[in-house]
Design a protein around this motif. Structure first.
Motif, PDB file in Angstrom:
ATOM      1  N   GLN A 287       0.869  -1.175   0.000  1.00 24.18           N
ATOM      2  CA  GLN A 287       0.000   0.000   0.000  1.00 24.18           C
ATOM      3  C   GLN A 287       0.904   1.223   0.000  1.00 24.18           C
ATOM      4  O   GLN A 287       1.710   1.414   0.900  1.00 24.18           O
ATOM      5  CB  GLN A 287      -0.901   0.015   1.230  1.00 24.18           C
ATOM      6  N   SER A 288       0.723   2.047  -1.019  1.00 24.76           N
ATOM      7  CA  SER A 288       1.541   3.237  -1.177  1.00 24.76           C
ATOM      8  C   SER A 288       1.092   4.343  -0.231  1.00 24.76           C
ATOM      9  O   SER A 288      -0.051   4.390   0.203  1.00 24.76           O
ATOM     10  CB  SER A 288       1.425   3.735  -2.623  1.00 24.76           C
ATOM     11  N   ILE A 289       2.007   5.246   0.051  1.00 24.85           N
ATOM     12  CA  ILE A 289       1.614   6.459   0.770  1.00 24.85           C
ATOM     13  C   ILE A 289       0.649   7.229  -0.123  1.00 24.85           C
ATOM     14  O   ILE A 289       0.659   7.065  -1.345  1.00 24.85           O
ATOM     15  CB  ILE A 289       2.843   7.335   1.123  1.00 24.85           C
ATOM     16  N   LYS A 290      -0.188   8.048   0.474  1.00 20.31           N
ATOM     17  CA  LYS A 290      -1.176   8.795  -0.296  1.00 20.31           C
ATOM     18  C   LYS A 290      -0.480   9.669  -1.337  1.00 20.31           C
ATOM     19  O   LYS A 290       0.423  10.434  -1.019  1.00 20.31           O
ATOM     20  CB  LYS A 290      -2.027   9.658   0.633  1.00 20.31           C
ATOM     21  N   GLY A 291      -0.905   9.530  -2.576  1.00 19.48           N
ATOM     22  CA  GLY A 291      -0.349  10.335  -3.656  1.00 19.48           C
ATOM     23  C   GLY A 291       0.902   9.764  -4.284  1.00 19.48           C
ATOM     24  O   GLY A 291       1.345  10.234  -5.320  1.00 19.48           O
ATOM     25  N   GLY A 292       1.499   8.756  -3.671  1.00 17.73           N
ATOM     26  CA  GLY A 292       2.722   8.179  -4.218  1.00 17.73           C
ATOM     27  C   GLY A 292       3.843   9.193  -4.258  1.00 17.73           C
ATOM     28  O   GLY A 292       3.855  10.179  -3.530  1.00 17.73           O
TER      29      GLY A 292
ATOM     30  N   ARG B 256      13.167   7.881  -4.841  1.00 21.71           N
ATOM     31  CA  ARG B 256      14.476   7.460  -4.317  1.00 21.71           C
ATOM     32  C   ARG B 256      14.764   8.113  -2.976  1.00 21.71           C
ATOM     33  O   ARG B 256      15.298   7.481  -2.069  1.00 21.71           O
ATOM     34  CB  ARG B 256      15.579   7.822  -5.314  1.00 21.71           C
ATOM     35  N   ALA B 257      14.414   9.379  -2.845  1.00 23.85           N
ATOM     36  CA  ALA B 257      14.660  10.094  -1.586  1.00 23.85           C
ATOM     37  C   ALA B 257      13.831   9.502  -0.442  1.00 23.85           C
ATOM     38  O   ALA B 257      14.311   9.393   0.684  1.00 23.85           O
ATOM     39  CB  ALA B 257      14.354  11.584  -1.752  1.00 23.85           C
ATOM     40  N   LEU B 258      12.598   9.121  -0.734  1.00 25.21           N
ATOM     41  CA  LEU B 258      11.734   8.532   0.298  1.00 25.21           C
ATOM     42  C   LEU B 258      12.189   7.127   0.663  1.00 25.21           C
ATOM     43  O   LEU B 258      12.069   6.701   1.817  1.00 25.21           O
ATOM     44  CB  LEU B 258      10.279   8.491  -0.167  1.00 25.21           C
TER      45      LEU B 258
ATOM     46  N   VAL C 238       6.147   2.986   1.184  1.00 27.66           N
ATOM     47  CA  VAL C 238       5.194   1.937   1.532  1.00 27.66           C
ATOM     48  C   VAL C 238       4.549   2.252   2.880  1.00 27.66           C
ATOM     49  O   VAL C 238       5.221   2.327   3.899  1.00 27.66           O
ATOM     50  CB  VAL C 238       5.883   0.556   1.576  1.00 27.66           C
ATOM     51  N   GLN C 239       3.233   2.445   2.828  1.00 22.70           N
ATOM     52  CA  GLN C 239       2.489   2.711   4.057  1.00 22.70           C
ATOM     53  C   GLN C 239       2.196   1.417   4.806  1.00 22.70           C
ATOM     54  O   GLN C 239       2.165   1.386   6.026  1.00 22.70           O
ATOM     55  CB  GLN C 239       1.188   3.433   3.737  1.00 22.70           C
TER      56      GLN C 239
END
Length: 183
Positions: free
Chosen positions: A91-96, A104-106, A112-113
């Protein structure tokens, strides 16, 4: 010994969202009568004429659960023939992430939420437990309808919420044409 025609009770819930195109429509949901834990499920299995006792079955299932979690956490899908396939999904963070650089920075932990365990039922000819086949194997009966029963305000909240009660379909005033609920 059980019966082959145990009925699955179906309750009805009315859509109360006034903004919805289906406002006022009734939708079915299964009246689940409980949940069996591993021990109860293993005991149930022993009542089907197996040569293994509950402790043996429970030991195998406990080991299976640990291995299933281990493999899913490594990204490996597990197919249990006749049951289905368990597989992980992210599940992706909201908005990706709007750019590759930001992704890459994230990093993986930031993007990934959550990790969900998904299930795809077996659909092979001999072991088909997909939704349409499951419906054919069930004996369905209408049971209760959820009806409004005032409002309440939860502790620590200022927003009132609807309260509901359940009435048997036969006394709810609905003309369902369905089966009579069992006593």
């Amino acid at each position: 010994m059980g019966t082959l025609n145990i009925q699955m009770r179906i309750n009805l819930r009315q859509n109360t969202n006034r903004k919805s195109d289906q406002y006022g429509f009734y939708y079915p949901y299964i009246d689940r009568t409980g949940t069996l834990d591993t021990r109860g499920f293993c005991k149930h299995m022993t009542e089907h004429g197996t040569m293994f006792d509950r402790a043996t079955i429970e030991g195998v299932m406990t080991t299976m659960q640990g291995c299933l979690v281990e493999l899913l956490s490594q990204g490996v899908a597990v197919k249990l023939n006749g049951i289905g396939t368990f597989y992980p999904s992210a599940q992706s963070i909201k908005g990706g992430a709007p750019t590759l650089e930001e992704a890459r920075a994230l990093g993986a932990d930031g993007l990934v939420q959550g990790i969900h365990v998904r299930f795809l039922p077996d659909g092979t000819k001999l072991d088909d437990i997909t939704s349409k086949t499951m419906k054919k194997n069930c004996s369905l009966t209408l049971h209760q309808v959820q009806v409004p029963d005032g409002e309440y305000t939860p502790e620590g909240s200022t927003k009132p919420r609807r309260k509901y009660k359940y009435e048997p379909i036969t006394t709810s005033g609905m003309e369902d044409g369905g089966d009579e609920p069992e006593p």
